[in-house]
Design a protein around this motif. Structure first.
Motif, mmCIF file in Angstrom:
data_model
loop_
_atom_site.group_PDB
_atom_site.id
_atom_site.type_symbol
_atom_site.label_atom_id
_atom_site.label_comp_id
_atom_site.label_asym_id
_atom_site.label_seq_id
_atom_site.Cartn_x
_atom_site.Cartn_y
_atom_site.Cartn_z
ATOM 1 N N SER A 46 0.831 -1.207 0.000
ATOM 2 C CA SER A 46 0.000 0.000 0.000
ATOM 3 C C SER A 46 0.866 1.257 0.000
ATOM 4 N N GLN A 47 2.046 1.171 0.625
ATOM 5 C CA GLN A 47 2.924 2.335 0.608
ATOM 6 C C GLN A 47 3.398 2.642 -0.813
ATOM 7 N N GLN A 69 1.844 1.725 -3.564
ATOM 8 C CA GLN A 69 0.671 2.202 -4.316
ATOM 9 C C GLN A 69 0.477 3.696 -4.090
ATOM 10 N N SER A 70 0.612 4.115 -2.846
ATOM 11 C CA SER A 70 0.434 5.525 -2.521
ATOM 12 C C SER A 70 1.531 6.371 -3.147
ATOM 13 N N LEU A 127 1.006 7.191 -6.657
ATOM 14 C CA LEU A 127 0.035 8.269 -6.847
ATOM 15 C C LEU A 127 0.653 9.622 -6.531
ATOM 16 N N ALA A 128 1.524 9.634 -5.548
ATOM 17 C CA ALA A 128 2.099 10.903 -5.117
ATOM 18 C C ALA A 128 3.152 11.405 -6.096
ATOM 19 N N ASP A 150 4.351 11.120 -9.988
ATOM 20 C CA ASP A 150 4.137 10.642 -11.357
ATOM 21 C C ASP A 150 5.417 10.059 -11.955
ATOM 22 N N ASN A 208 -4.456 13.778 -6.307
ATOM 23 C CA ASN A 208 -4.361 12.371 -6.715
ATOM 24 C C ASN A 208 -5.053 11.430 -5.750
ATOM 25 N N THR A 238 -6.053 -1.895 1.322
ATOM 26 C CA THR A 238 -5.399 -1.727 2.619
ATOM 27 C C THR A 238 -6.395 -1.907 3.756
ATOM 28 N N ILE A 262 0.838 9.523 2.727
ATOM 29 C CA ILE A 262 1.973 9.271 1.827
ATOM 30 C C ILE A 262 1.765 10.052 0.527
ATOM 31 N N ILE A 263 0.537 9.997 -0.001
ATOM 32 C CA ILE A 263 0.261 10.715 -1.250
ATOM 33 C C ILE A 263 0.468 12.211 -1.046
#
Lengths: 260, 339, 364
Positions: free
Chosen positions: B220-221, B223-224, B227-228, B230, C70, C83, C329-330
């Protein structure tokens, strides 16, 4: 032993020669008593006199060592509180035994929840509508007014909670109600209200056995008073005649000494 | 996908050079040792050497055990492999202490804690039993015959080199570490960071995320992070589980991101072969096991000059392209060493 | 011994007019006119605070979305929903346990243990040439069996030996972890049938993977069971006043056992879904999950004193935690802030509940 009035047509409960030993301790040394339809019987005595053990036997929580209990003319062996409840013997416990996080209607039906008809009921689905309706009905017949039976029980005052506990015990075909110190934790005003509830139960022809240390209240509410002393019922008093002073003499054993 | 293919070719080229280097280094090392071994049978000694791994059942230590057995066979000594089945000093300590009663001739120890095992080591030393630490180390190294360890900084650096080349020195790179404060992870991250900053100044290096070695968290990290950023071009998972999670995130997203991992456990090797992990840092546990037994033998036979301490072993870089090359795959960890 | 004779006359029936209404004044309080602020407070408190919880979740989503657009995207949803599944499944079981007044510290370890043992079974069957779907099915049944067994042992020890749930499940955490490491050798289990991956990773309808759908299904079933069935009502009764539940004839011990079995079963479901996502089973998968599941249930309004909690609340709690994990995180916030934020929200949620209960007029 106490002499019993021979006209027994209305006898709901008859206890004969009940004893209870805990090892060497004799909590009950042979109790005989009868309770008739629609009367309020006071059970008084000092701490350790055996009142709670006797109530335990009658509510199914305690198994007697010897003796017989007859309920509605049939000999019964009360094996558990739920067995006693199934027979129609309901108990109002000193601590009320309410689940305060549950809504009022749920407390009134706890242990005897109504389920929906058909498949859903088989799956355990509750018939909340029916229970709410019958809870409202019960409170109406018991003449207890409470805002909404869907409210959490913890939102109620002490007196209201007491009323719910009494209402639960007297609802739906109960045939005998045992009350263990129902007013011990209450203020004067609330004690009075619970007293009214007790009379109301008896008015519906359901007998009540009331344990209390509050002797003026016992005098006021009860049709007769049984005094326990060292595991026996030593006296049956008429509260209309006997005063508090006299009750105390029996409770402490002083009356026994002087009669000897 | 085409771009990904290109990047893989680049990794292949880059890392084959590394492997070559590493193999040369290793063969150099092993070349010297057997000469000592050659003298061994002549002495006629029947030594029993105890080997206590961090945990008995982990593939890494099974591999180390295999290395130790190889050396033991050459030297004619016996290896007694004893340990706890979880990485826990409280379980390892009683094993070590009870071994003292069997009076082994030497102790090879992978300490699961840098200080908790020291009192037990002292008991061995006062009984005149030489102690060698392998893979991990002790804070207080006094009295130890030798320390053998794998160079975590070098491993991290090698991963940075291979990853930087694979992404063409551009883009953002993320690090998924294990538990904050774990010394091996810190060394790997430091090595990775140093090489990346020096060799690939155009790469933006993110602060590490900590997966606590939980695969799902690592996934999940990443994946995030995708997104953060590009331009996320590469991820370095500093241990097996972190790399596996990162690989899963990238593969499921079908993203063009290079994944570098650490440790050739069966799981990461499977991911490496399938191309979900592109680069894998492999520790040379066979050699750690061999060296440990050889050094113990040298100490017992009075050949102190053969011991080089502290001995820091370099790591090998495996890639999806060379994963089936026996020269590389021989370093992959063995799930269960058949004694 | 002698006794007195007395009249058996009955007292006169009480006049109806004597029956007073109990505490009318207190009941009227809720009917008094309210200020807009009080009205808003009452709105937040609806559904035992679930309205407030949903609003907090929306607030978190909106704020992170403003900082990092995003975050409001399909990819983000896929990450967030995946998650949330593990914590949500564990927390649903945990909610039932907490409502009975217990706690289950073993859910994370039981999840990892059942997943690893199920994976070993699948690996051995696959290696022995068994049909992949048979191997997967047997692995699933094994996992669910192990999880339920662990819950059964928890429940039996708690009710029969009368040891507090904290201690019993702490022991189970250790036993499950140890057994798992014994069987797996502490290593990740790989070599599983590749068909597993299509269960765990294929998005159905583009937005929901199988693990997410299973979690939603479990949540709906558990939510209905808790709020609509006798089992649910008795779960609250047991946690609210165990003695009372016993005295009205509820089989309290058996009820508690069933609740722990349910928690163990759901832990195994969570573990199997994880295995299907990664086509491998990691011995580390359950690390810290017991605390995450407790946090989700508590953020969701469950009371560690027992008697309170809801599945909707717990699901919102799990989503809040996942939203923070993914969202921060994003948004580029340093990773340690996630744990700080979750800690603050957990405590704030409990405080908020206390305030709500105070103003709803409930007493202990």
């Amino acid at each position: 032993m106490t002499t019993i009035d021979p006209s027994t047509a209305d006898v709901v409960l008859r206890v004969t020669g009940v004893t209870k030993h805990y090892g060497h301790v004799q909590a009950l040394r042979g109790v005989d008593m009868e309770v008739r339809r629609g009367e309020v019987v006071g059970l008084v005595g000092d701490n350790g006199a055996g009142k709670s053990t006797l109530i335990g036997v009658l509510s199914g929580a305690t198994t007697p060592t010897e003796g017989a209990v007859e309920f509605e003319g049939e000999p019964v062996s009360l094996s558990s509180p739920s067995h006693a409840r199934d027979l129609g013997i309901e108990t109002v416990y000193q601590d009320l035994a309410l689940a305060l996080d549950l809504p009022i209607w749920a407390n009134l039906h706890l242990g005897r929840e109504q389920r929906r008809p058909g498949l859903l009921g088989a799956l355990g689905f509750l018939d909340k509508k029916a229970m709410i309706a019958s809870a409202e009905e019960e409170l109406r017949t018991t003449r207890i007014r409470i805002g909404s039976v869907d409210a959490r029980t913890s939102a109620l005052s002490g007196g209201q909670r007491q009323a719910i506990a009494v209402a639960r015990a007297t609802a739906r075909g109960s045939k005998l109600v045992l009350m263990d110190e129902p007013t011990a934790a209450l203020g004067v005003e609330q004690q009075h209200r619970v007293g009214e509830l007790v009379r109301h139960v008896a008015d519906r022809d359901v007998p009540v056995i009331l344990i209390s240390h509050n002797l003026p209240q016992v005098r006021e509410l009860c049709d007769r008073v049984l005094v326990m002393y060292r595991g026996r019922i030593v006296a049956e008093l008429d509260p209309a005649i006997e005063g508090v002073e006299s009750m105390i003499r029996w409770i402490t054993g002083a009356a026994l000494e002087s009669e000897r | 996908m085409l771009k990904k293919h290109n990047s893989r070719t680049a990794i292949g080229l880059a890392s084959s050079a590394f492997v070559l280097l590493a193999t040369v280094a290793c063969s150099g090392a092993t070349a010297t040792e057997p000469s000592e071994g050659a003298d061994a049978p002549a002495t006629g000694e029947d030594f029993t050497i105890a080997l206590v791994p961090g945990m008995t059942t982990h593939p890494a230590y099974q591999t180390m055990y295999c290395g130790a057995l190889q050396a033991a066979e050459e030297l004619g000594v016996t290896v007694d492999f004893q340990g706890a089945n979880a990485w826990d000093p409280a379980q390892q300590l009683p094993v070590v202490q009870s071994l003292l009663a069997t009076s082994p001739d030497a102790l090879l120890l992978v300490p699961s804690d840098s200080s908790a095992l020291r009192p037990a080591v002292d008991q061995f030393l006062s009984a005149d039993i030489p102690v060698i630490t392998v893979d991990t180390g002790l804070e207080d190294t006094s009295g130890l015959t030798a320390e053998i360890m794998s160079d975590n900084e070098q491993g991290g650096g090698a991963a940075a080199q291979a990853l930087g080349e694979a992404i063409g020195g551009e883009g953002t790179v993320a690090i998924i570490s294990g538990v904050p404060g774990a010394t091996t992870d810190i060394a790997r991250v430091d090595g990775f960071r140093a090489v990346m900053e020096e060799q690939f100044p155009n790469v933006t290096l993110l602060e590490p995320e900590y997966s606590r070695s939980v695969v799902a968290t690592a996934e999940s990290q990443v994946q995030s992070l995708m997104l953060a950023h590009d331009d996320l071009a590469g991820v370095f998972g500093v241990n097996g589980n972190s790399a596996t999670g990162a690989a899963n995130a990238v593969a499921n997203a079908g993203a063009d991101i290079v994944v570098a991992g650490y440790d050739a456990e069966p799981g990461t090797v499977e991911q490496l072969r399938s191309g979900n992990i592109n680069i894998l840092v492999v520790q040379d546990f066979i050699q750690e096991g061999q060296l440990a037994v050889q050094y113990a033998y040298a100490a017992l036979t009075g050949d102190e000059s053969a011991i080089e301490t502290p001995r820091v072993l370099e790591n090998i870089i495996a890639t999806t392209e060379n994963a089936d090359d026996p020269e590389v795959s021989k370093y992959f960890y063995i799930p269960e060493c058949q004694a | 011994m002698s006794a007195k004779r007395l009249l058996m006359g009955r007292k006169q029936p009480v006049e109806t007019t004597m029956m007073t209404t109990l505490d009318d004044a207190e009941l009227d309080r809720t009917r008094r006119p309210r200020t807009p602020l009080q009205g808003f407070g009452a709105f937040l408190g609806k559904g035992d605070g679930d309205v407030a919880r949903v609003l907090v979740l929306l607030l978190i989503v909106v704020v992170i979305g403003l900082v990092a657009p995003n975050f409001i995207s399909k990819a983000s949803w896929m990450a967030l929903s995946q998650t949330a599944t593990v914590v949500a499944l564990l927390a649903i079981g945990q909610t039932f346990v907490i409502i009975t007044g217990g706690i289950d510290l073993s859910v994370g370890a039981v999840m990892a243990c059942s997943a690893v043992i199920g994976a070993v079974v699948m690996r051995e069957l696959a290696a022995g040439g068994a049909d992949p779907s048979i191997a997967i099915l047997v692995g699933l049944v094994t996992s669910l069996g192990i999880g339920s067994l662990a819950g059964l042992i928890n429940g039996l020890i708690i009710t029969k030996l009368r040891i507090t749930p904290f201690i019993v499940t702490l022991g189970m955490l250790s036993v499950a972890t140890g057994s798992m490491n014994l069987i797996s050798g502490g290593a990740e289990i790989v070599g599983l049938p590749p068909q597993l991956g299509s269960i765990g990773n294929t998005p159905l309808g583009g937005w929901f993977t199988v693990p997410v759908l299973v979690t939603i299904l479990v949540a709906v079933v558990a939510g209905v069971a808790l709020s609509q069935t006798r089992f649910g009502l008795r779960t609250f009764a047991v946690g609210s006043n165990q003695g009372a539940a016993r005295r009205v004839g509820i089989g309290v011990d058996w009820h508690i056992v069933r609740v722990y079995v349910f928690a163990g079963f759901l832990a195994a479901v969570a573990g199997f879904l994880l295995t299907s996502r990664f086509v491998s089973a990691s011995t580390m998968a359950g690390t810290g999950m017991e605390l995450s599941s407790i946090a989700a249930a508590v953020i969701g309004g469950a009371s560690l004193m027992g008697g309170r909690g809801s599945i909707l609340g717990t699901m919102v709690g799990a989503l809040i935690m996942a939203a923070l994990q993914i969202g921060l995180i994003i948004a580029g916030v340093a990773s340690f802030w996630q744990t700080i934020a979750i800690g603050i929200i957990t405590v704030a949620a409990v405080y908020g509940d206390q305030i709500r209960i105070k103003y709803s007029g409930e007493r202990s």
